[in-house]
Design an enzyme around this catalytic site. Structure first.
Site, PDB file in Angstrom:
ATOM      1  N   TRP A   8      53.712  11.047  20.659  1.00 58.15           N
ATOM      2  CA  TRP A   8      52.732  11.174  19.850  1.00 58.15           C
ATOM      3  C   TRP A   8      52.369   9.991  20.474  1.00 58.15           C
ATOM      4  O   TRP A   8      53.081   9.494  20.841  1.00 58.15           O
ATOM      5  CB  TRP A   8      53.439  11.144  18.183  1.00 58.15           C
ATOM      6  CG  TRP A   8      54.253  10.225  18.218  1.00 58.15           C
ATOM      7  CD1 TRP A   8      55.020   9.340  19.043  1.00 58.15           C
ATOM      8  CD2 TRP A   8      54.187   9.540  16.633  1.00 58.15           C
ATOM      9  NE1 TRP A   8      55.311   8.826  17.824  1.00 58.15           N
ATOM     10  CE2 TRP A   8      55.377   8.526  16.693  1.00 58.15           C
ATOM     11  CE3 TRP A   8      53.460   9.494  15.713  1.00 58.15           C
ATOM     12  CZ2 TRP A   8      55.262   7.798  15.320  1.00 58.15           C
ATOM     13  CZ3 TRP A   8      54.518   8.713  14.688  1.00 58.15           C
ATOM     14  CH2 TRP A   8      55.441   8.146  14.515  1.00 58.15           C
ATOM     15  N   ASN A   9      51.117   9.688  20.091  1.00 62.06           N
ATOM     16  CA  ASN A   9      49.968   8.840  20.808  1.00 62.06           C
ATOM     17  C   ASN A   9      49.409   8.163  19.325  1.00 62.06           C
ATOM     18  O   ASN A   9      49.312   8.570  18.811  1.00 62.06           O
ATOM     19  CB  ASN A   9      49.091   9.220  22.044  1.00 62.06           C
ATOM     20  CG  ASN A   9      49.574  10.106  22.633  1.00 62.06           C
ATOM     21  OD1 ASN A   9      50.014   9.146  24.093  1.00 62.06           O
ATOM     22  ND2 ASN A   9      49.350  11.592  22.426  1.00 62.06           N
ATOM     23  N   HIS A  66      24.820   3.535   9.741  1.00 59.34           N
ATOM     24  CA  HIS A  66      24.530   3.133  10.900  1.00 59.34           C
ATOM     25  C   HIS A  66      23.721   2.164  11.520  1.00 59.34           C
ATOM     26  O   HIS A  66      23.569   1.115  12.321  1.00 59.34           O
ATOM     27  CB  HIS A  66      24.549   4.511  11.600  1.00 59.34           C
ATOM     28  CG  HIS A  66      24.800   3.943  13.025  1.00 59.34           C
ATOM     29  ND1 HIS A  66      25.644   3.236  14.326  1.00 59.34           N
ATOM     30  CD2 HIS A  66      24.397   4.995  14.366  1.00 59.34           C
ATOM     31  CE1 HIS A  66      25.541   3.652  15.303  1.00 59.34           C
ATOM     32  NE2 HIS A  66      24.398   4.181  15.863  1.00 59.34           N
ATOM     33  N   HIS A 112      17.284   7.818  14.518  1.00 59.73           N
ATOM     34  CA  HIS A 112      18.042   6.204  14.036  1.00 59.73           C
ATOM     35  C   HIS A 112      17.617   5.735  13.185  1.00 59.73           C
ATOM     36  O   HIS A 112      17.331   6.057  11.883  1.00 59.73           O
ATOM     37  CB  HIS A 112      18.564   5.140  14.870  1.00 59.73           C
ATOM     38  CG  HIS A 112      19.752   5.982  16.105  1.00 59.73           C
ATOM     39  ND1 HIS A 112      19.260   6.807  16.716  1.00 59.73           N
ATOM     40  CD2 HIS A 112      21.040   6.187  15.503  1.00 59.73           C
ATOM     41  CE1 HIS A 112      20.789   6.980  17.864  1.00 59.73           C
ATOM     42  NE2 HIS A 112      22.175   6.653  16.872  1.00 59.73           N
TER      43      HIS A 112
HETATM   44 MN    MN Z   1      26.040   7.624  17.262  1.00 55.49          MN
END
Ligand code: MN
Length: 276
Positions: free
Chosen positions: A77-78, A95, A223
């Site tokens: 696993w990581n 965002h 955005h």
């Molecule tokens: Mn993005």
């Protein structure tokens, strides 16, 4: 002759969920293909680069915890290190500053993560001009041919840019003036955000905005207008060429990072294929 899978599904009892049974039958050879719109996630996955005075997102990294060795004899696993906006990912309204009081990625209603898609193809235009901008007129021409954009669905923009996603340099396509990648004009971004019923915009490029959008008014209009309208973004999509202009259903699965501004996402599309 034995009943076909779809016939037996359709013939199941009245209390059965017939719509989902038909979906399952479609997925089991009954005409529905699952198209993966997701870029593979690795240290080579391209990421956005901002001017040096700003904070930078991380590239994706794996840190091995154990691999059938003395750190863990029977298991591999990581840990992962990633930006929220690394690889194929989902932009939540918070965002952008225009949507700072709106939904974080964990608050996006699950019902909105399965939605129809309209696919606008400007591959030829983007091949001739990497700074090609989609205007309101281009989307209206699409609507004249295919019908209105889907209420609660996605506008997906195909530019052919997924063919460059194998490496950072061709994908960002930057020179001394910054990146050159196709996208929406400021007027079109505002119109999609404020005048159409879609829940978001999906693109093949590193972000929802065009490469030159840092010079637009407002800067980064996709955005600014989409997030400010409570809408979403999907970026670094692949295989949009496999989708019809209308009729595909997108399943977008961002990780529900509490308070997060976005998340890597597995994005799939269900597509009907005649004779499949
Ligand atoms: Mn993005």
């Amino acid at each position: 002759m034995p009943e076909s899978t779809s016939a037996s599904a359709a013939a199941s009892g009245p209390s059965s969920p017939s719509v989902l049974a038909a979906l399952v039958a479609g997925l089991r050879g009954g005409g529905i293909e699952v198209v993966d719109l997701t870029a593979p996630l690795s240290a080579a996955t391209p990421v956005l680069e901002l001017p040096p005075e700003f904070g930078q997102t991380k590239v994706f990294e794996l840190e091995e915890i154990s691999r059938y060795d003395d750190r863990g004899p029977a298991w591999y696993w990581n840990n992962i290190r990633t930006g929220e906006h690394t690889g194929t990912h989902f932009d939540a309204p918070n965002h952008w500053i225009t949507g700072k009081d709106l939904a974080d990625v964990a608050s996006v209603p699950a019902g909105q993560l399965v939605a129809p898609a309209a696919v606008l193809d400007v591959t030829d235009e983007a091949a001739k001009d990497p700074d090609f901008l989609i205007e309101v007129e281009h989307v209206q021409a699409w609507q004249n041919r295919y019908g209105v954009l889907p209420d609660g669905g996605w506008l997906l923009v195909r530019t052919g840019w997924d063919s460059r996603s194998y490496a950072q340099e061709p994908f960002l396509n930057a020179d001394e003036n910054g990146p050159h990648t196709p996208g929406l004009s400021a007027a079109c971004a505002r119109w999609v955000a404020e005048e159409t019923p879609v829940i978001g915009l999906g693109v093949e490029t590193v972000g929802t905005d065009a490469g030159r959008a840092h010079t637009f008014d407002p800067v980064f209009p996709c955005h600014s207008y989409l997030m400010g309208s409570g809408k979403y973004g999907l970026t670094q999509l692949q295989n949009l060429a496999e989708l019809p202009p209308t009729g595909a259903v997108v399943i977008a699965g961002p990780l529900p990072i509490v308070t997060g501004s976005g998340a890597p996402a597995r994005v799939l599309a269900l597509v009907e294929r005649a004779g499949r």
